[in-house]
Design a protein around this motif. Structure first.
Motif, mmCIF file in Angstrom:
data_model
loop_
_atom_site.group_PDB
_atom_site.id
_atom_site.type_symbol
_atom_site.label_atom_id
_atom_site.label_comp_id
_atom_site.label_asym_id
_atom_site.label_seq_id
_atom_site.Cartn_x
_atom_site.Cartn_y
_atom_site.Cartn_z
ATOM 1 N N UNK A 121 0.822 -1.213 0.000
ATOM 2 C CA UNK A 121 0.000 0.000 0.000
ATOM 3 C C UNK A 121 0.856 1.263 0.000
ATOM 4 N N UNK A 122 2.000 1.220 0.691
ATOM 5 C CA UNK A 122 2.823 2.412 0.867
ATOM 6 C C UNK A 122 4.124 2.363 0.053
ATOM 7 N N UNK A 123 4.188 1.438 -0.887
ATOM 8 C CA UNK A 123 5.308 1.370 -1.823
ATOM 9 C C UNK A 123 6.659 1.291 -1.117
ATOM 10 N N UNK A 124 6.775 0.348 -0.192
ATOM 11 C CA UNK A 124 8.026 0.151 0.534
ATOM 12 C C UNK A 124 9.122 -0.385 -0.389
ATOM 13 N N UNK A 125 10.355 -0.056 -0.052
ATOM 14 C CA UNK A 125 11.499 -0.649 -0.713
ATOM 15 C C UNK A 125 11.846 -1.985 -0.077
ATOM 16 N N UNK A 126 12.984 -2.541 -0.458
ATOM 17 C CA UNK A 126 13.421 -3.828 0.065
ATOM 18 C C UNK A 126 13.668 -3.751 1.573
ATOM 19 N N UNK A 127 13.216 -4.783 2.281
ATOM 20 C CA UNK A 127 13.540 -4.906 3.697
ATOM 21 C C UNK A 127 14.918 -5.549 3.841
ATOM 22 N N UNK A 128 15.592 -5.231 4.946
ATOM 23 C CA UNK A 128 16.905 -5.798 5.218
ATOM 24 C C UNK A 128 16.874 -6.514 6.563
ATOM 25 N N UNK A 129 16.956 -7.819 6.530
ATOM 26 C CA UNK A 129 17.080 -8.596 7.755
ATOM 27 C C UNK A 129 18.554 -8.683 8.130
ATOM 28 N N UNK A 130 18.836 -8.698 9.437
ATOM 29 C CA UNK A 130 20.225 -8.728 9.902
ATOM 30 C C UNK A 130 20.437 -9.963 10.768
ATOM 31 N N UNK A 131 21.487 -10.710 10.455
ATOM 32 C CA UNK A 131 21.828 -11.885 11.260
ATOM 33 C C UNK A 131 22.311 -11.465 12.644
ATOM 34 N N UNK A 132 22.220 -12.342 13.634
ATOM 35 C CA UNK A 132 22.715 -12.011 14.980
ATOM 36 C C UNK A 132 24.217 -11.713 14.986
ATOM 37 N N UNK A 133 24.633 -10.881 15.911
ATOM 38 C CA UNK A 133 26.045 -10.552 16.058
ATOM 39 C C UNK A 133 26.863 -11.740 16.570
ATOM 40 N N UNK A 134 26.194 -12.709 17.183
ATOM 41 C CA UNK A 134 26.894 -13.831 17.806
ATOM 42 C C UNK A 134 27.491 -14.801 16.792
ATOM 43 N N UNK A 135 27.084 -14.698 15.547
ATOM 44 C CA UNK A 135 27.564 -15.653 14.547
ATOM 45 C C UNK A 135 29.009 -15.372 14.147
ATOM 46 N N UNK A 136 29.776 -16.430 14.000
ATOM 47 C CA UNK A 136 31.121 -16.310 13.422
ATOM 48 C C UNK A 136 31.324 -17.459 12.442
ATOM 49 N N UNK A 137 30.976 -17.226 11.169
ATOM 50 C CA UNK A 137 31.050 -18.291 10.163
ATOM 51 C C UNK A 137 32.467 -18.768 9.862
ATOM 52 N N UNK A 138 33.495 -18.022 10.326
ATOM 53 C CA UNK A 138 34.868 -18.421 10.021
ATOM 54 C C UNK A 138 35.679 -18.655 11.292
ATOM 55 N N UNK A 139 35.008 -19.092 12.346
ATOM 56 C CA UNK A 139 35.680 -19.388 13.604
ATOM 57 C C UNK A 139 36.670 -20.547 13.436
ATOM 58 N N UNK A 140 37.613 -20.650 14.359
ATOM 59 C CA UNK A 140 38.521 -21.794 14.370
ATOM 60 C C UNK A 140 37.910 -22.998 15.086
ATOM 61 N N UNK A 141 36.687 -22.812 15.611
ATOM 62 C CA UNK A 141 35.998 -23.901 16.302
ATOM 63 C C UNK A 141 34.867 -24.424 15.421
ATOM 64 N N UNK A 142 34.879 -25.713 15.171
ATOM 65 C CA UNK A 142 33.894 -26.303 14.274
ATOM 66 C C UNK A 142 32.475 -26.128 14.809
ATOM 67 N N UNK A 143 32.291 -26.180 16.139
ATOM 68 C CA UNK A 143 30.942 -26.038 16.703
ATOM 69 C C UNK A 143 30.408 -24.619 16.506
ATOM 70 N N UNK A 144 31.301 -23.609 16.511
ATOM 71 C CA UNK A 144 30.878 -22.225 16.277
ATOM 72 C C UNK A 144 30.474 -22.027 14.826
#
Length: 277
Positions: free
Chosen positions: A58-81
Motif C-alpha cells: 500500500x505504501x510502496x516500501x522498498x526492500x527490507x533488510x534482515x540482519x543476522x545475529x552478532x553472535x555468529x562467526x562463520x569463520x571461527x577456528x571452532x567447528x561447533x561455532x
C-alpha cells in the motif's frame, strides 16, 4: 524517491514494524531475524507477516533488510561455532521466505588468528551449503571496519568470498558508511574514488544496500562506533553526497545510529530534506 528506513525491533511483531516505519516517514526498515546477542527466534505468525506485506504494498516500501545475529562467526577456528552459524543462517533463510525477494545481511566474521585465507575458505564453504536456487532472498556481506581479525575489512576480501560462491545471483554487498570510513576508505573527501575502486574490484552491480551511520572515530581508526547523522567524523555533507550520488541514490538506505524511534524520525526528515529528486 529516497528509500530510507532504520533498525526496528521485532518484539512487537511484523505489522508493528511496518506501522512504526510509517510513523517516522520511512518506506523500508531493517530488523534482526532473532535475538541479536543470542540464537532464539520467535515463531512466525503468517497472518502478522501478511499484514506487513499489505502495508508494504500500500505504501510502496522498498526492500527490507534482515540482519543476522552478532553472535555468529562463520569463520571461527571452532567447528561447533561454525556449525552454529550454519544452523542459524540456514533457518533464517527459510524464515525469510515469508518475506520473499528481500535482503539478509551478515558480518563475515573473524578468523581469530587462522589467517584471512582460511577464514574466507570457511565463509565460502558455509554459503555454498546454505544458499539454494529456490531462495528468493539475496544474502549481503557487510563491509567491516577491520578491528581485530575481522574479515571484510577491504573490498578484496569481499571479492574473494563472492568469487567462491557458486550461486552468484544470491550474493551481494551492504556498504556501511561508518565501517568503510573507519576501515580506510575516504568517503568524506573522495567518494567518487572509493566507488570507482569498489566497481573495479567487486562491481557496483553487487552493491545492493547501504547502512547510513556517522562515526565516533577518526578516519582509518579500524574501530566500529556509530554516531548520529552529522554528529561524527563523516559530517552531514558526506551523507548528502551519498544519498544524491548518481551511482547510489536509487539504493535502499538503512540507519543504524544510536537512536530511539523519534530520533530516527528526525534523521529521516533531515535526509529527505537533503535529497535531490
Amino acid at each position: 524517491m529516497l528509500t530510507i528506513g532504520c533498525h526496528l525491533s521485532t518484539s512487537k511483531g511484523y505489522e508493528a514494524m511496518g506501522r512504526d516505519a510509517l510513523k517516522i516517514g520511512a518506506n523500508t526498515f531493517q530488523f534482526f531475524t532473532r535475538n541479536p546477542r543470542g540464537s532464539k527466534a520467535k515463531d512466525i505468525d503468517p497472518e502478522d507477516v501478511e499484514r506487513l506485506l499489505n502495508i508494504m504494498k500500500e505504501h510502496n516500501f522498498g526492500k527490507l533488510l534482515a540482519h543476522a545475529p552478532y553472535t555468529l562467526n562463520p569463520c571461527s577456528n571452532k567447528i561447533e561455532t561454525r556449525e552454529f552459524a550454519k544452523i542459524v543462517m540456514e533457518d533464517d533463510l527459510k524464515r525469510m521466505e515469508y518475506l520473499p525477494n528481500n535482503y539478509y545481511n551478515f558480518h563475515p566474521g573473524s578468523h581469530v588468528g587462522q589467517g584471512v585465507e582460511k577464514g574466507i575458505e570457511y565463509i565460502i564453504e558455509l554459503l555454498n551449503e546454505i544458499l539454494k536456487p529456490e531462495h528468493t532472498t539475496t544474502v549481503l556481506l557487510e563491509t567491516m571496519a577491520g578491528k581485530g581479525t575481522e574479515i571484510g575489512r577491504n573490498f578484496e576480501e569481499l571479492k574473494a568470498i563472492i568469487d567462491g560462491v557458486q550461486l552468484k545471483d544470491k550474493i551481494g554487498v551492504c556498504m556501511d558508511s561508518c565501517h568503510i570510513y573507519d576501515g580506510g576508505y575516504d568517503i568524506v573527501n573522495n567518494l567518487d574514488g572509493v566507488l570507482e575502486e569498489f566497481d573495479r574490484i567487486i562491481g557496483l552491480d553487487k552493491l545492493y544496500a547501504i547502512h547510513l551511520n556517522d562515526s565516533k572515530n577518526p578516519f582509518s581508526s579500524h574501530k566500529d562506533r556509530h554516531e548520529k547523522i552529522g554528529e561524527g567524523s563523516l559530517g552531514i555533507d558526506t551523507f548528502a553526497n551519498i544519498i544524491n550520488h548518481p551511482k547510489l541514490k536509487y539504493l535502499p538506505f538503512y540507519l543504524e545510529t544510536p537512536n530511539e524511534l523519534e530520533g530516527y524520525g528526525e534523521e529521516i526528515k533531515v535526509l529527505k530534506g537533503l535529497y535531490i529528486k
